[in-house]
Design an enzyme around this catalytic site. Structure first.
Site: not given
Length: 312
Positions: A47, A164, A130
């Protein structure tokens, strides 16, 4: 020809297969990550871990929709000081762990990445995308900020660095190129898609945070498009992520240009058995199609779309 080989080399890492656990799933303890590896994952991703403990958003933080999952957990995590112990435990057990890290400035990323790499992470994944946490979301939409973060982390660690990327940008290839210029060893595409669901009886958003990130089958075509664009534009490898539930889905991402794939929502839908199921189906497909190695498949479905150093 012998049986196809699922071994992959990714930015210097040798992994037993190309099916990795994605960040955010089962990633808060060494024991859960070990279970995913024992279930057949080629490597596991934690995570996202920040410099300090963070509680995240109030419940509800997850809802199942018709074609996927919508979540806004809020980057809850125990902080790097606690998680160093988990990574050391995984290293002692021989589990290849990719540490996902986040922060609100470049120094945060560099600090967390350095400590987790020192603890034994085989690679670092930078969560700059995110979709539901302000201050992180914005980094991944601006090439200059991505470059700043990647350079800081690249200077701080000796292990491979993956970035990412967000699908919530107009030109994902330009963000990928910024990461590559700054020294990234690869990119992960894609993070969840910014989305909103409303409870029509209560007349308010379903999630406590309002907007969330959509994952699962609904976003797979978006991931395939993004992977193709990045594969045509970058020299570094692309790790595909987004809506992989079956071996067919994994094959599609690889044919689009992914050198490996990550699975996340598939754990929710199919359990840990999904890793071996994907690997078995992938090997059977390779044997049927005459592929000896996974590398031979990469980009083989987009030869007319993706050109070296330029997506058309």
């Amino acid at each position: 020809m012998g049986k196809p080989d699922l071994l992959v080399e990714l930015a210097g890492l040798r992994l037993r297969n190309p099916v990795l656990l994605a960040a955010g799933i089962l990633g808060l303890s060494a024991q859960m990550l070990k279970r995913a590896y024992e279930a057949g994952a080629g490597a596991v991703t934690t995570k996202s871990i920040g410099p300090e403990a963070r509680t995240g958003f109030k419940t509800p933080v997850l809802v199942e929709l018709e074609h996927g999952l919508l979540n806004a957990v809020g980057l809850s995590n125990p902080g790097v000081e606690h998680f160093e112990r988990e990574v050391r435990e995984l290293r002692a057990m021989g589990v290849p762990v990719v540490a996902s890290v986040f922060g609100f400035k470049a120094e945060d990323y560099a600090l967390v990445a350095s400590r987790l790499a020192d603890a034994g992470a085989v690679a670092i994944e930078l969560n700059v995308s995110c979709p539901h946490v302000s201050g992180v979301r914005e980094i991944g939409s601006r090439p200059e900020l991505v470059e700043t973060v990647v350079r800081a982390v690249r200077d701080a660690v000796d292990v491979p660095v993956f970035v990412k990327l967000s699908p919530n940008v107009s030109d994902i290839a330009s963000i990928g190129l910024a990461a590559e210029r700054a020294g990234a060893d690869g990119v992960v595409a894609i993070n969840t898609v910014r989305a909103l669901a409303i409870d029509i009886e209560l007349r308010r958003p379903v999630l406590s945070a309002g907007f969330g990130g959509l994952s699962g089958p609904a976003i797979r075509p978006i991931a395939v498009r993004a992977i193709c664009e990045l594969y045509g534009a970058l020299d570094v490898p692309v790790i595909g992520c987004g809506g992989v539930l079956s071996w067919r889905d994994a094959v599609e991402l690889i044919l689009a240009g992914a050198s490996a794939v990550q699975v996340g929502s598939a754990i929710y839908y199919r359990g840990l058995g999904v890793f071996r199921a994907l690997c078995s189906g992938l090997r059977a497909y390779m044997e049927r199609m005459g592929y000896a190695r996974v590398a031979d498949m990469v980009g083989d479905g987009v030869r007319e779309l993706a050109k070296p150093k330029g997506y058309i």
